[in-house]
Design a protein around this motif. Structure first.
Motif, PDB file in Angstrom:
ATOM      1  N   GLU A  12      10.599  -7.483   6.546  1.00 34.27           N
ATOM      2  CA  GLU A  12      10.300  -6.424   5.475  1.00 34.27           C
ATOM      3  C   GLU A  12      10.210  -5.330   6.284  1.00 34.27           C
ATOM      4  OE1 GLU A  12      10.684  -5.937   2.082  1.00 34.27           O
ATOM      5  OE2 GLU A  12      11.566  -8.024   2.300  1.00 34.27           O
ATOM      6  N   TYR A  13       8.846  -5.265   7.168  1.00 29.53           N
ATOM      7  CA  TYR A  13       8.572  -4.362   8.026  1.00 29.53           C
ATOM      8  C   TYR A  13       7.977  -4.616   9.371  1.00 29.53           C
ATOM      9  CZ  TYR A  13       7.104   0.612   8.908  1.00 29.53           C
ATOM     10  OH  TYR A  13       6.944   1.980   9.359  1.00 29.53           O
ATOM     11  N   SER A  14       8.782  -4.391  10.364  1.00 30.08           N
ATOM     12  CA  SER A  14       8.187  -5.049  11.533  1.00 30.08           C
ATOM     13  C   SER A  14       7.300  -3.874  12.660  1.00 30.08           C
ATOM     14  CB  SER A  14       9.364  -5.577  12.278  1.00 30.08           C
ATOM     15  OG  SER A  14      10.415  -4.618  12.820  1.00 30.08           O
ATOM     16  N   ILE A  15       7.001  -4.458  13.511  1.00 31.20           N
ATOM     17  CA  ILE A  15       6.308  -3.434  14.310  1.00 31.20           C
ATOM     18  C   ILE A  15       7.228  -2.382  15.271  1.00 31.20           C
ATOM     19  CG2 ILE A  15       6.726  -5.197  16.528  1.00 31.20           C
ATOM     20  CD1 ILE A  15       3.624  -2.892  15.898  1.00 31.20           C
ATOM     21  N   ASP A  16       8.763  -3.064  15.312  1.00 27.72           N
ATOM     22  CA  ASP A  16       9.717  -1.946  15.717  1.00 27.72           C
ATOM     23  C   ASP A  16       9.685  -0.831  14.653  1.00 27.72           C
ATOM     24  OD1 ASP A  16      10.231  -3.279  17.964  1.00 27.72           O
ATOM     25  OD2 ASP A  16      11.589  -4.630  16.921  1.00 27.72           O
ATOM     26  N   ASP A  17       9.888  -1.473  13.307  1.00 26.57           N
ATOM     27  CA  ASP A  17      10.164  -0.216  12.416  1.00 26.57           C
ATOM     28  C   ASP A  17       8.780   0.514  12.335  1.00 26.57           C
ATOM     29  OD1 ASP A  17      12.393  -1.312  11.187  1.00 26.57           O
ATOM     30  OD2 ASP A  17      11.127  -2.902  10.026  1.00 26.57           O
ATOM     31  N   PHE A  18       7.545   0.099  12.484  1.00 26.88           N
ATOM     32  CA  PHE A  18       6.499   0.948  12.587  1.00 26.88           C
ATOM     33  C   PHE A  18       6.586   1.894  13.709  1.00 26.88           C
ATOM     34  CE2 PHE A  18       1.586   0.255  11.987  1.00 26.88           C
ATOM     35  CZ  PHE A  18       1.507   1.394  11.309  1.00 26.88           C
ATOM     36  N   ALA A  19       6.800   1.301  14.934  1.00 30.87           N
ATOM     37  CA  ALA A  19       6.991   2.442  16.216  1.00 30.87           C
ATOM     38  C   ALA A  19       7.892   3.325  15.947  1.00 30.87           C
ATOM     39  CB  ALA A  19       7.546   1.397  17.193  1.00 30.87           C
ATOM     40  N   ARG A  20       9.137   3.003  15.035  1.00 29.88           N
ATOM     41  CA  ARG A  20      10.208   3.880  14.908  1.00 29.88           C
ATOM     42  C   ARG A  20       9.471   5.336  14.070  1.00 29.88           C
ATOM     43  NH1 ARG A  20      13.707   1.281  11.231  1.00 29.88           N
ATOM     44  NH2 ARG A  20      11.984   2.267   9.653  1.00 29.88           N
ATOM     45  N   ASP A  21       8.780   4.629  13.020  1.00 28.59           N
ATOM     46  CA  ASP A  21       8.289   5.456  11.819  1.00 28.59           C
ATOM     47  C   ASP A  21       6.994   6.320  12.452  1.00 28.59           C
ATOM     48  OD1 ASP A  21      10.218   4.681  10.319  1.00 28.59           O
ATOM     49  OD2 ASP A  21       8.985   3.516   9.114  1.00 28.59           O
ATOM     50  N   GLY A  22       6.265   5.892  13.290  1.00 25.39           N
ATOM     51  CA  GLY A  22       5.039   6.289  13.566  1.00 25.39           C
ATOM     52  C   GLY A  22       4.037   6.318  12.650  1.00 25.39           C
ATOM     53  N   SER A  23       4.150   6.628  11.526  1.00 24.19           N
ATOM     54  CA  SER A  23       3.161   6.178  10.346  1.00 24.19           C
ATOM     55  C   SER A  23       4.064   5.844   9.160  1.00 24.19           C
ATOM     56  CB  SER A  23       2.255   7.576  10.069  1.00 24.19           C
ATOM     57  OG  SER A  23       3.119   8.611   9.503  1.00 24.19           O
ATOM     58  N   THR A  24       3.283   5.172   8.184  1.00 25.02           N
ATOM     59  CA  THR A  24       4.023   4.664   7.046  1.00 25.02           C
ATOM     60  C   THR A  24       3.195   4.557   6.019  1.00 25.02           C
ATOM     61  OG1 THR A  24       5.536   2.936   6.212  1.00 25.02           O
ATOM     62  CG2 THR A  24       3.876   2.325   7.791  1.00 25.02           C
ATOM     63  N   PRO A  25       3.653   4.749   4.563  1.00 19.03           N
ATOM     64  CA  PRO A  25       2.910   4.448   3.507  1.00 19.03           C
ATOM     65  C   PRO A  25       2.887   2.897   3.386  1.00 19.03           C
ATOM     66  CG  PRO A  25       4.860   5.503   2.745  1.00 19.03           C
ATOM     67  CD  PRO A  25       4.920   5.678   4.342  1.00 19.03           C
ATOM     68  N   TRP A  26       1.620   2.479   2.955  1.00 21.29           N
ATOM     69  CA  TRP A  26       1.572   0.974   2.695  1.00 21.29           C
ATOM     70  C   TRP A  26       1.963   0.629   1.216  1.00 21.29           C
ATOM     71  CZ3 TRP A  26       1.335  -1.794   7.142  1.00 21.29           C
ATOM     72  CH2 TRP A  26       1.357  -2.970   7.082  1.00 21.29           C
ATOM     73  N   PHE A  27       2.996   0.756   0.871  1.00 21.56           N
ATOM     74  CA  PHE A  27       3.485   0.713  -0.624  1.00 21.56           C
ATOM     75  C   PHE A  27       3.694  -0.884  -0.801  1.00 21.56           C
ATOM     76  CE2 PHE A  27       7.989   0.124  -0.186  1.00 21.56           C
ATOM     77  CZ  PHE A  27       8.351   0.904   0.812  1.00 21.56           C
ATOM     78  N   GLY A  28       3.772  -1.051  -2.089  1.00 18.18           N
ATOM     79  CA  GLY A  28       4.177  -2.668  -2.260  1.00 18.18           C
ATOM     80  C   GLY A  28       2.940  -3.666  -2.556  1.00 18.18           C
ATOM     81  N   VAL A  29       1.982  -3.312  -2.494  1.00 19.53           N
ATOM     82  CA  VAL A  29       0.750  -4.214  -2.496  1.00 19.53           C
ATOM     83  C   VAL A  29       0.647  -4.506  -3.890  1.00 19.53           C
ATOM     84  CG1 VAL A  29      -1.665  -4.644  -2.378  1.00 19.53           C
ATOM     85  CG2 VAL A  29      -0.262  -3.861  -0.465  1.00 19.53           C
ATOM     86  N   ARG A  30       0.806  -5.469  -4.562  1.00 25.71           N
ATOM     87  CA  ARG A  30       0.660  -5.954  -6.090  1.00 25.71           C
ATOM     88  C   ARG A  30      -0.593  -7.096  -6.058  1.00 25.71           C
ATOM     89  NH1 ARG A  30       2.583  -1.936  -5.798  1.00 25.71           N
ATOM     90  NH2 ARG A  30       4.500  -1.202  -6.809  1.00 25.71           N
ATOM     91  N   ASN A  31      -1.437  -6.747  -5.565  1.00 22.47           N
ATOM     92  CA  ASN A  31      -2.695  -7.838  -5.529  1.00 22.47           C
ATOM     93  C   ASN A  31      -3.821  -7.060  -5.864  1.00 22.47           C
ATOM     94  OD1 ASN A  31      -5.117  -9.017  -3.967  1.00 22.47           O
ATOM     95  ND2 ASN A  31      -4.229 -10.709  -4.450  1.00 22.47           N
ATOM     96  N   TYR A  32      -4.816  -7.320  -6.636  1.00 23.82           N
ATOM     97  CA  TYR A  32      -5.896  -6.500  -7.058  1.00 23.82           C
ATOM     98  C   TYR A  32      -7.117  -6.104  -6.018  1.00 23.82           C
ATOM     99  CZ  TYR A  32      -3.911  -5.844 -11.877  1.00 23.82           C
ATOM    100  OH  TYR A  32      -3.014  -5.749 -12.907  1.00 23.82           O
ATOM    101  N   GLN A  33      -7.080  -7.236  -5.232  1.00 24.93           N
ATOM    102  CA  GLN A  33      -8.221  -7.248  -4.185  1.00 24.93           C
ATOM    103  C   GLN A  33      -7.693  -6.305  -3.152  1.00 24.93           C
ATOM    104  OE1 GLN A  33      -9.314 -11.624  -3.638  1.00 24.93           O
ATOM    105  NE2 GLN A  33     -11.172 -10.604  -2.194  1.00 24.93           N
ATOM    106  N   ALA A  34      -6.647  -6.314  -2.808  1.00 26.33           N
ATOM    107  CA  ALA A  34      -5.983  -5.652  -1.581  1.00 26.33           C
ATOM    108  C   ALA A  34      -5.841  -4.316  -2.309  1.00 26.33           C
ATOM    109  CB  ALA A  34      -4.646  -6.037  -1.329  1.00 26.33           C
ATOM    110  N   ARG A  35      -5.348  -4.080  -3.434  1.00 25.69           N
ATOM    111  CA  ARG A  35      -5.683  -2.577  -3.938  1.00 25.69           C
ATOM    112  C   ARG A  35      -6.919  -1.853  -3.608  1.00 25.69           C
ATOM    113  NH1 ARG A  35      -5.744  -1.455  -9.981  1.00 25.69           N
ATOM    114  NH2 ARG A  35      -7.768  -2.358  -9.411  1.00 25.69           N
ATOM    115  N   ASN A  36      -7.853  -2.810  -4.368  1.00 30.10           N
ATOM    116  CA  ASN A  36      -9.147  -2.281  -4.306  1.00 30.10           C
ATOM    117  C   ASN A  36      -9.704  -1.828  -3.043  1.00 30.10           C
ATOM    118  OD1 ASN A  36      -8.984  -2.657  -7.056  1.00 30.10           O
ATOM    119  ND2 ASN A  36     -10.548  -4.385  -7.032  1.00 30.10           N
ATOM    120  N   PHE A  37      -9.451  -2.772  -1.781  1.00 31.64           N
ATOM    121  CA  PHE A  37      -9.711  -2.333  -0.631  1.00 31.64           C
ATOM    122  C   PHE A  37      -9.099  -1.110  -0.226  1.00 31.64           C
ATOM    123  CE2 PHE A  37      -9.940  -7.121   0.790  1.00 31.64           C
ATOM    124  CZ  PHE A  37     -11.528  -7.310   0.638  1.00 31.64           C
ATOM    125  N   MET A  38      -7.685  -0.745  -0.355  1.00 30.19           N
ATOM    126  CA  MET A  38      -7.307   0.450  -0.417  1.00 30.19           C
ATOM    127  C   MET A  38      -7.775   1.669  -0.976  1.00 30.19           C
ATOM    128  SD  MET A  38      -3.151  -0.059   0.672  1.00 30.19           S
ATOM    129  CE  MET A  38      -2.879  -0.860  -0.918  1.00 30.19           C
TER     130      MET A  38
END
Length: 149
Positions: A12-38
DNA sequence: GCCAACGTTGGC
DNA sequence: GCCAACGTTGGC
């Protein structure tokens, strides 16, 4: 300052993608606990371990940090998208995401290796049945991992 | 591909 | 509010 581990499937999104982008929105989290952390806890400058999951060699593969605090996840409003949530409205968003910036790629520290260190035995990611995609990391654990990378 | 673990949904 | 059914995660 807090410390986190964030999982991503490289297909879905690899370290190579991350290195290419530099930064990225961490979208797509659909779990309440993880959402609350963010939404409630993650602050700009928090340190992040970038982790590859659901792949041949799961493990930590980069160091990142929170670069933008949480805001409503745009993908929940995209009718045609995979992350569309019919119960979410712009007035009442249900899902949020932070943005993260890659600080540096690291060698792969495989899950197996993480598991081999008694110092890391309490990490959430090692606990049975753990499925949370974002988990808090103890400062001592983070420091230990840094040293080993 | 398998399967255990867990979260969410929905009928009652 | 309970709980069975279902879907998803993620290591192996």
């Amino acid at each position: 300052m807090r410390y986190w581990l964030m999982k991503s499937e490289p297909s879905e999104y690899s370290i190579d993608d991350f290195a290419r982008d530099g930064s990225t929105p961490w979208f797509g989290v659909r779990n309440y606990q993880a959402r609350n952390f963010m939404r409630d806890q993650m602050k700009v400058g928090d340190k992040v371990l970038f982790y590859h999951s659901s792949c041949a060699e799961p493990g930590i593969t980069g160091l990142a940090e929170v670069s933008v605090p949480a805001y409503p996840d745009a993908s929940q409003f995209d009718r045609d998208g995979h992350y569309f949530d019919p119960k979410a409205t712009p007035e009442n968003p249900r899902w949020f995401n932070v943005e993260v910036r890659l600080v540096k790629r690291t060698r792969l520290m495989p899950l197996k290796e993480i598991r081999s260190y008694p110092e890391l035995a309490n990490m959430r990611i090692l606990q049975r049945g753990n499925r949370l995609s974002i988990t808090p990391v103890d400062p001592a654990e983070y420091a230990f991992i840094l040293k080993k990378l």
